[in-house]
Motif scaffolding. Structure first.
Motif, PDB file in Angstrom:
ATOM      1  N   PRO A  23       0.978  -1.243   0.061  1.00  0.00           N
ATOM      2  CA  PRO A  23       0.040   0.108   0.208  1.00  0.00           C
ATOM      3  C   PRO A  23       0.496   1.639   0.230  1.00  0.00           C
ATOM      4  CG  PRO A  23      -0.752  -0.975   1.677  1.00  0.00           C
ATOM      5  CD  PRO A  23       0.870  -1.860   1.054  1.00  0.00           C
ATOM      6  N   THR A  24       0.185   2.511  -0.897  1.00  0.00           N
ATOM      7  CA  THR A  24       1.418   3.075  -0.795  1.00  0.00           C
ATOM      8  C   THR A  24       1.118   3.916   1.220  1.00  0.00           C
ATOM      9  OG1 THR A  24       0.389   3.660  -3.138  1.00  0.00           O
ATOM     10  CG2 THR A  24       0.984   5.438  -1.309  1.00  0.00           C
ATOM     11  N   THR A  25       2.008   4.509   1.031  1.00  0.00           N
ATOM     12  CA  THR A  25       1.792   5.104   2.642  1.00  0.00           C
ATOM     13  C   THR A  25       1.289   6.516   2.528  1.00  0.00           C
ATOM     14  OG1 THR A  25       4.155   6.295   2.780  1.00  0.00           O
ATOM     15  CG2 THR A  25       4.072   3.630   3.429  1.00  0.00           C
ATOM     16  N   ASP A  26       1.215   6.781   4.126  1.00  0.00           N
ATOM     17  CA  ASP A  26      -0.177   7.950   3.996  1.00  0.00           C
ATOM     18  C   ASP A  26       1.381   9.404   3.841  1.00  0.00           C
ATOM     19  OD1 ASP A  26      -1.938   7.076   4.549  1.00  0.00           O
ATOM     20  OD2 ASP A  26      -1.779   7.863   7.376  1.00  0.00           O
ATOM     21  N   ARG A  27       2.289   9.012   4.067  1.00  0.00           N
ATOM     22  CA  ARG A  27       3.625  10.291   3.456  1.00  0.00           C
ATOM     23  C   ARG A  27       3.606  10.072   2.366  1.00  0.00           C
ATOM     24  NH1 ARG A  27       8.639  11.554   6.442  1.00  0.00           N
ATOM     25  NH2 ARG A  27       9.543  12.842   4.602  1.00  0.00           N
ATOM     26  N   VAL A  28       3.838   9.123   1.686  1.00  0.00           N
ATOM     27  CA  VAL A  28       4.071   9.686   0.179  1.00  0.00           C
ATOM     28  C   VAL A  28       2.481   9.903  -0.726  1.00  0.00           C
ATOM     29  CG1 VAL A  28       3.777   7.892  -2.719  1.00  0.00           C
ATOM     30  CG2 VAL A  28       5.251   7.328  -0.618  1.00  0.00           C
ATOM     31  N   LYS A  29       0.536   9.588  -0.243  1.00  0.00           N
ATOM     32  CA  LYS A  29       0.052  10.097  -0.730  1.00  0.00           C
ATOM     33  C   LYS A  29      -0.061  11.498  -0.728  1.00  0.00           C
ATOM     34  CE  LYS A  29      -3.541   7.566   1.997  1.00  0.00           C
ATOM     35  NZ  LYS A  29      -4.750   6.554   1.749  1.00  0.00           N
ATOM     36  N   GLU A  30       0.097  12.119   0.948  1.00  0.00           N
ATOM     37  CA  GLU A  30      -0.066  13.710   1.779  1.00  0.00           C
ATOM     38  C   GLU A  30       1.329  14.475   0.119  1.00  0.00           C
ATOM     39  OE1 GLU A  30       0.601  16.789   4.961  1.00  0.00           O
ATOM     40  OE2 GLU A  30       1.305  14.523   5.144  1.00  0.00           O
ATOM     41  N   THR A  31       1.992  13.340  -0.636  1.00  0.00           N
ATOM     42  CA  THR A  31       2.956  14.447  -1.629  1.00  0.00           C
ATOM     43  C   THR A  31       2.358  14.460  -2.356  1.00  0.00           C
ATOM     44  OG1 THR A  31       5.086  13.474   0.180  1.00  0.00           O
ATOM     45  CG2 THR A  31       5.455  14.002  -2.381  1.00  0.00           C
ATOM     46  N   LEU A  32       1.916  12.948  -3.175  1.00  0.00           N
ATOM     47  CA  LEU A  32       1.473  13.018  -4.275  1.00  0.00           C
ATOM     48  C   LEU A  32       0.573  14.221  -4.540  1.00  0.00           C
ATOM     49  CD1 LEU A  32       0.841  11.856  -7.148  1.00  0.00           C
ATOM     50  CD2 LEU A  32      -0.726  10.219  -5.705  1.00  0.00           C
TER      51      LEU A  32
END
Length: 92
Positions: A23-32
């Motif tokens: 799964p995509t982590t919260d940090r990566v989702k937030e950056t995206l």
């Protein structure tokens, strides 16, 4: 895993055990989503190889008009469906 912003903000996604999903982590989702935040409203989104539906549901939560989810693994599809049901994501 959780939805980090929008109308589903803070909702936890279905817990799962599957070796084939990362799964995509919260940090990566937030950056995206920080990068595309002004493009997401009313957008048509494609969540290709959706796994759990994490990114597509995040996009819908943030105002995307609709999202097409694509996945070939039956276990992943079941997890995605459970996430739709849990969050009451409308199907169109």
């Amino acid at each position: 895993m959780r939805i980090i912003a929008g109308k589903y903000k803070g909702h936890q996604l279905v817990a799962f055990q599957a070796d084939h999903i990362r799964p995509t982590t919260d940090r990566v989702k937030e950056t995206l989503f920080n990068k595309i935040q002004f493009e997401i409203e009313d957008a048509a989104v494609l969540d290709l190889f959706c796994g759990t539906g994490n990114l597509g549901i995040e996009a819908l939560s943030r105002g995307a008009k609709f999202c097409t989810f694509v996945e070939k693994n039956p276990k992943s599809l079941e997890i995605t469906r459970k996430n739709f049901e849990k969050l009451k994501v409308p199907k169109t």
